[in-house]
Design a protein around this motif. Sequence first.
Motif, mmCIF file in Angstrom:
data_model
loop_
_atom_site.group_PDB
_atom_site.id
_atom_site.type_symbol
_atom_site.label_atom_id
_atom_site.label_comp_id
_atom_site.label_asym_id
_atom_site.label_seq_id
_atom_site.Cartn_x
_atom_site.Cartn_y
_atom_site.Cartn_z
ATOM 1 N N ASP A 240 -11.593 9.587 -7.821
ATOM 2 C CA ASP A 240 -11.126 8.371 -8.488
ATOM 3 C C ASP A 240 -11.472 8.531 -9.965
ATOM 4 O O ASP A 240 -12.548 8.158 -10.414
ATOM 5 C CB ASP A 240 -11.836 7.152 -7.889
ATOM 6 N N HIS B 126 1.080 2.665 -10.364
ATOM 7 C CA HIS B 126 0.133 3.183 -9.373
ATOM 8 C C HIS B 126 0.862 4.047 -8.325
ATOM 9 O O HIS B 126 0.925 3.694 -7.146
ATOM 10 C CB HIS B 126 -0.551 1.976 -8.713
ATOM 11 N N ARG C 82 0.872 -1.202 0.000
ATOM 12 C CA ARG C 82 0.000 0.000 0.000
ATOM 13 C C ARG C 82 0.901 1.243 0.000
ATOM 14 O O ARG C 82 1.259 1.802 1.056
ATOM 15 C CB ARG C 82 -0.888 -0.010 1.239
ATOM 16 N N GLU D 181 -1.445 8.366 -11.531
ATOM 17 C CA GLU D 181 -1.030 7.058 -12.040
ATOM 18 C C GLU D 181 -1.017 7.050 -13.569
ATOM 19 O O GLU D 181 -2.060 7.202 -14.206
ATOM 20 C CB GLU D 181 -2.007 6.004 -11.514
ATOM 21 N N ARG E 201 1.898 -6.866 -9.276
ATOM 22 C CA ARG E 201 2.216 -6.218 -7.992
ATOM 23 C C ARG E 201 2.226 -7.202 -6.829
ATOM 24 O O ARG E 201 2.680 -6.863 -5.739
ATOM 25 C CB ARG E 201 1.239 -5.078 -7.718
ATOM 26 N N TRP F 40 -6.298 9.628 -7.882
ATOM 27 C CA TRP F 40 -7.042 8.953 -6.828
ATOM 28 C C TRP F 40 -6.658 9.456 -5.449
ATOM 29 O O TRP F 40 -5.457 9.635 -5.156
ATOM 30 C CB TRP F 40 -6.785 7.424 -6.873
ATOM 31 N N TYR G 84 2.014 6.522 -5.613
ATOM 32 C CA TYR G 84 1.511 7.245 -4.424
ATOM 33 C C TYR G 84 2.511 8.368 -4.130
ATOM 34 O O TYR G 84 3.601 8.112 -3.621
ATOM 35 C CB TYR G 84 1.462 6.320 -3.211
ATOM 36 N N VAL H 193 -4.646 8.322 -13.988
ATOM 37 C CA VAL H 193 -5.651 8.164 -12.933
ATOM 38 C C VAL H 193 -5.275 9.080 -11.767
ATOM 39 O O VAL H 193 -4.116 9.139 -11.377
ATOM 40 C CB VAL H 193 -5.716 6.697 -12.451
ATOM 41 N N GLN I 227 -7.878 -8.022 -8.585
ATOM 42 C CA GLN I 227 -7.891 -6.595 -8.966
ATOM 43 C C GLN I 227 -6.470 -6.118 -9.231
ATOM 44 O O GLN I 227 -5.541 -6.459 -8.495
ATOM 45 C CB GLN I 227 -8.507 -5.774 -7.830
ATOM 46 N N HIS I 228 -6.285 -5.384 -10.307
ATOM 47 C CA HIS I 228 -4.994 -4.824 -10.717
ATOM 48 C C HIS I 228 -3.980 -5.883 -11.165
ATOM 49 O O HIS I 228 -2.798 -5.579 -11.334
ATOM 50 C CB HIS I 228 -4.383 -3.951 -9.608
ATOM 51 N N PHE J 67 -6.237 -3.495 -15.173
ATOM 52 C CA PHE J 67 -6.413 -2.382 -14.223
ATOM 53 C C PHE J 67 -7.805 -2.473 -13.609
ATOM 54 O O PHE J 67 -8.796 -2.604 -14.348
ATOM 55 C CB PHE J 67 -6.249 -1.034 -14.941
ATOM 56 N N LYS K 101 -15.037 7.323 -11.343
ATOM 57 C CA LYS K 101 -15.420 6.044 -10.730
ATOM 58 C C LYS K 101 -16.180 6.257 -9.419
ATOM 59 O O LYS K 101 -16.663 5.309 -8.821
ATOM 60 C CB LYS K 101 -14.181 5.165 -10.552
HETATM 61 O O1 TA6 Z 1 -6.117 3.638 -8.914
HETATM 62 C C1 TA6 Z 1 -7.327 3.862 -8.294
HETATM 63 C C2 TA6 Z 1 -7.931 2.535 -7.863
HETATM 64 O O2 TA6 Z 1 -8.340 1.777 -8.961
HETATM 65 C C3 TA6 Z 1 -9.083 2.843 -6.914
HETATM 66 O O3 TA6 Z 1 -10.320 2.520 -7.498
HETATM 67 C C4 TA6 Z 1 -8.760 1.976 -5.697
HETATM 68 O O4 TA6 Z 1 -9.327 0.696 -5.856
HETATM 69 C C5 TA6 Z 1 -7.232 1.946 -5.772
HETATM 70 O O5 TA6 Z 1 -6.967 1.745 -7.140
HETATM 71 C C6 TA6 Z 1 -6.564 0.950 -4.858
HETATM 72 O O6 TA6 Z 1 -6.844 -0.358 -5.261
HETATM 73 P P1 TA6 Z 1 -6.217 -1.546 -4.339
HETATM 74 O O7 TA6 Z 1 -6.567 -2.821 -5.054
HETATM 75 O O8 TA6 Z 1 -4.727 -1.312 -4.276
HETATM 76 O O9 TA6 Z 1 -6.849 -1.376 -2.993
#
Ligand code: TA6
Length: 298
Positions: free
Chosen positions: A209, A164, A55, A272, A84, A246, A166, A244, A79-80, A65, A188
């Motif tokens: 988002d 992604h 994180r 991102e 990673r 966020w 941060y 992106v 997800q994603h 994505f 989103k």
């Molecule tokens: O990049 C934005 C996003 O897609 C948000 O919708 C949120 O889900 C974030 O990524 C973090 O996703 P994660 O799977 O790392 O909690």
Amino acid sequence: PTVSIQDNTVEASLPTGESVTVHLYGATVTSWKANGQEQLFLSQKAHLDGSKPIRGGIPVVFPVFGPPPKDHATSALPQHGFARNSTWEYLGKSSSESADSQGDMTVKLDFGLSHTLLSEEFRKAWPYEFALVYSVTLNKNSLMTALEVRNEGKENFDFQVLMHTYLSVEDISAVRVKNLESKTYIDKTQNATSHTEASNALAITGETDRVYQALDPAVPIIVSSAADDKPLFSITREALTDVVVWNPWIEKAKGMADFAPDEAYKNMICVEAGSVSGWQTLEAGDSWEGAQNIKSRL
Ligand code: TA6
């Protein structure tokens, strides 16, 4: 430059004091120090043991994505995607006197992930013969991350990719995101509806988002100080035409167990660089490369 390798991290530093740390887990950049300070946000409860995607820092999103679509080659992936939360291998370093007159040094770290390194679970879920080479290049006041995707199999595959990132900021209410004006974005937080950005200095005042689409990669996305419009970060890209933006804000920050402290949404913004609106098709034997270059505190 010096490069040191611990059990699952690689750290490089320049004689001028800049440094970067990369975890083999996800090839996730977890620290980038420049001008004597940390440039990236890392949650105090980030999992660094491979139990969950990290994180913070710069997670690598590939081959999908967001939540994977139904009835798609990526449907069985998390997800994603898997990049990673897979363990990459360190391929080595190269350093050089960069071209600029100050003779500032450059150091580049390379990491690899291929289908042979992938877990059985992920290989079953996405059975393509791919190879990724991710390079992290540290300069005096910039960090570049580039991903090369190779199709070593006989079948074409579709992919999305995103870095992604941060970014660490002192106070989210005191930053603005610039050069998004009049661009189309998918919101989103509003059922993925399409909108046009009206502001030339986007303020973050709640959960944000947004997937900004078809942005000229050479036009820098700038995170600037609201007070004096000084740029804090400037991000240019190669081949990554989506950006992106966020910020989880209060409730979503509280809702993420690995996001700490809860108030830390005030100290980060994700900007991102990616190619996530639609799919890139990589033909058998072909390769593709995308990159971001983040300049800091110019
Ligand atoms: O990049 C934005 C996003 O897609 C948000 O919708 C949120 O889900 C974030 O990524 C973090 O996703 P994660 O799977 O790392 O909690």
